[in-house]
Design an enzyme around this catalytic site. Structure first.
Site, PDB file in Angstrom:
ATOM      1  CG  HIS A 251      -1.822   1.136   1.380  1.00  0.00           C
ATOM      2  ND1 HIS A 251      -3.167   1.068   1.043  1.00  0.00           N
ATOM      3  CD2 HIS A 251      -1.620   2.413   1.804  1.00  0.00           C
ATOM      4  CE1 HIS A 251      -3.730   2.251   1.260  1.00  0.00           C
ATOM      5  NE2 HIS A 251      -2.815   3.090   1.721  1.00  0.00           N
ATOM      6  CD  GLU A 252       1.466   3.522   3.705  1.00  0.00           C
ATOM      7  OE1 GLU A 252       1.600   4.569   3.055  1.00  0.00           O
ATOM      8  OE2 GLU A 252       0.452   3.272   4.403  1.00  0.00           O
TER       9      GLU A 252
ATOM     10  CG  HIS B  61       0.270   6.273  -0.562  1.00  0.00           C
ATOM     11  ND1 HIS B  61      -0.715   7.060  -1.089  1.00  0.00           N
ATOM     12  CD2 HIS B  61      -0.325   5.553   0.433  1.00  0.00           C
ATOM     13  CE1 HIS B  61      -1.862   6.844  -0.442  1.00  0.00           C
ATOM     14  NE2 HIS B  61      -1.654   5.919   0.487  1.00  0.00           N
TER      15      HIS B  61
HETATM   16 ZN    ZN Z   1      -3.119   5.198   1.852  1.00  0.00          ZN
END
Ligand code: ZN
Length: 502
Positions: free
Chosen positions: A265-266, A269
């Site tokens: 997830h990170e 980003h």
């Molecule tokens: Zn997030």
């Protein structure tokens, strides 16, 4: 470049560097700073932020913007210079609407209210949190008044996190999602025994978890020459510049995928920040355009790619080599385990199907709270009633109900919808990428992600915040934000997993 454009860029570069330095200090605070450093760090951060803010809202910035605009000489709207003047003018005008005393009041409130919230959550005591929540609501109303709005008050708050987005539009997105998701959750609940995730709850060596997560993130396209992974209680990603992007994760030695998927997830980003065009560095354009578009990247890499059968056809044999305790577990069982749907009480533990219902609940309540629709003391019961009607479960206490999220104590209202905007957008973008490169699923099965990553860089990442979300989405996919792709994705994936007919 004109003389004034040059001077504007220099001034904005100074401000950017102050903010980058502040971000380094903020990252350090959450990773390596010893606890006793907290007070001096808070002072350092507030000094840096105050200096950056004062430089930015000073009349000089406005004069330079004015003069630089005159030097654009019909430059194309998507050019770096025209975008810089346009986006910076919008930020400048918005920031000048908030009096410095109000900004200070907001900051002080969020520090204090968070402390109260932490204790209230620990003690399961909504009553002690009520005054802090009342303060957040009051500040949100005043902020909306300062910023101004045409339709509903909530528009002004939403616009801070998702420029250009309107409440009415978000409400329509949720209505579409709700009509599809509530029946889907109910149908899955009847067949919940088809999928089991016990295999993930065993002992897994932390160092090996870290190595595996790092390897997958790197394969997806996260560049460890321009970024690094560290440990925190609450995972996050922060890009100082495109060449220095930090992501964090946490490890649970008894649950394999909590760290793995938070790393992916990170990394999503992080890849967005790493992909921003080099020419935008040192300007306000050098970050993602909105929280929603940012979240589309974390969700795309974590869920659509990271939890797909295609991706695991490549990685599962490697995972079994790393963790022999999975030797007897076949791919299909593992795939089911990482996609199990379960009506959790807690948003951050929610699966892909129920997640947006958690957000819808918060969106509805924020609008009701701003409108003063009921006395605050009744808010916990409103929360619980919504949980019953959307999920069929009732929180046993407020700690697992209305007190679970940090946002309202931090003074943030209007933030939650960006999670759902991002989730919905992730499927729309993936569909568009697959139309451009129909071989993407095949490539995923071979552990190759270059075409997908390249398409996203070309269409999303490189632009930074040149374009507002809606314009970016239309340019990338040919249509405005829509729920069709996401609902289709969920129905196919979970229909197969849970053996739902049709
Ligand atoms: Zn997030």
């Amino acid at each position: 470049m004109g003389e004034n454009l040059g001077r504007l860029r220099e001034r904005l570069a100074d401000i950017s560097r102050l903010r980058e330095a502040g971000a380094v200090l903020g990252w350090d605070r959450q990773t390596y700073m010893p606890p006793a450093g907290a007070a001096s760090r808070a002072a350092q951060l507030s000094t840096i932020e105050r200096m950056a803010h004062e430089l930015f809202i000073d009349d000089v910035t406005g004069e330079l913007l004015e003069a630089a605009r005159a030097e654009l000489n019909g430059a194309a709207p998507e050019s770096d210079d025209a975008s810089l003047v346009r986006v910076t003018t919008r930020d400048y005008e918005n920031d000048r609407k908030l009096p410095p005393t109000f900004v200070r009041e907001m900051t002080e409130h969020s520090v204090l209210a968070q402390q109260i919230w932490i204790e209230a959550r620990e003690n399961n005591d909504f009553r002690t949190f009520m005054p802090a929540l009342a303060g957040t609501i009051d500040l949100a109303r005043r902020m909306a008044d300062y910023l101004g709005y045409e339709g509903e008050m909530y528009d002004a708050l939403l616009d801070v996190f998702e420029p250009g987005m309107k409440t009415e539009r978000v409400a329509a997105l949720f209505a579409e999602l709700k009509s599809e998701l509530v029946p889907l959750v109910a149908a899955i609940a009847e067949r919940s025994d088809r999928v089991d995730d016990a295999v993930l709850h065993q002992s897994f060596d932390e160092r090996l978890q870290e190595e595996f997560g790092t390897m997958m993130a790197e394969k997806f396209g996260f560049d460890f020459q321009r970024g690094r992974l560290d440990r925190t209680v609450h995972p996050f990603a922060v890009g100082f510049t495109r060449n220095d992007v930090r992501i964090t994760t946490r490890f649970d030695p008894n649950f394999l995928t909590s760290s793995l998927f938070s790393t992916l997830h990170e990394a999503g980003h992080g890849m967005y920040e790493q992909g921003i065009g080099a020419s935008l560095e040192g300007t306000p354009l050098a970050h993602g355009t909105s929280l929603g578009v940012h979240e589309s990247q974390s969700r795309l890499w974590e869920n659509i790619v990271g939890r797909s059968l295609d991706t695991w056809q490549h990685f599962y044999p490697l995972l079994q080599e790393t963790f022999p305790q999975l030797d007897d577990i076949d791919l299909q069982t593992f795939y089911g385990a990482i996609n199990r749907v379960y009506p959790s009480l807690i948003r951050v533990e929610a699966d892909e199907v129920t997640y947006n219902l958690h957000i819808m609940l918060r969106f509805e309540m924020e609008r009701e709270l701003l409108a003063g629709a009921y006395p605050l003391a009744e808010a916990p019961e409103v929360w619980n009633e919504k949980m019953r009607s959307y999920f069929g479960v009732t929180p046993p206490n407020d700690t697992q109900g209305i007190l679970q999220d940090v946002h309202w104590s931090g003074g943030m209202m209007g933030y939650f919808p960006t999670y759902t905007i991002g989730t919905v957008l992730s499927a729309q973008l993936f569909d568009a990428a697959r139309r451009a490169y129909p071989t993407i699923p095949e490539e995923m099965r071979a552990g190759e992600f270059g075409n997908l990553h390249g398409w996203l860089t070309e269409n999303i990442y490189q632009h930074g915040s040149k374009f507002q979300p809606e314009e970016l989405i239309v340019r990338a996919t040919g249509e405005p934000l829509q729920t069709r792709s996401y609902i289709g994705y969920l129905k196919t994936k979970f229909g197969d997993l849970y053996g739902l007919a049709g």
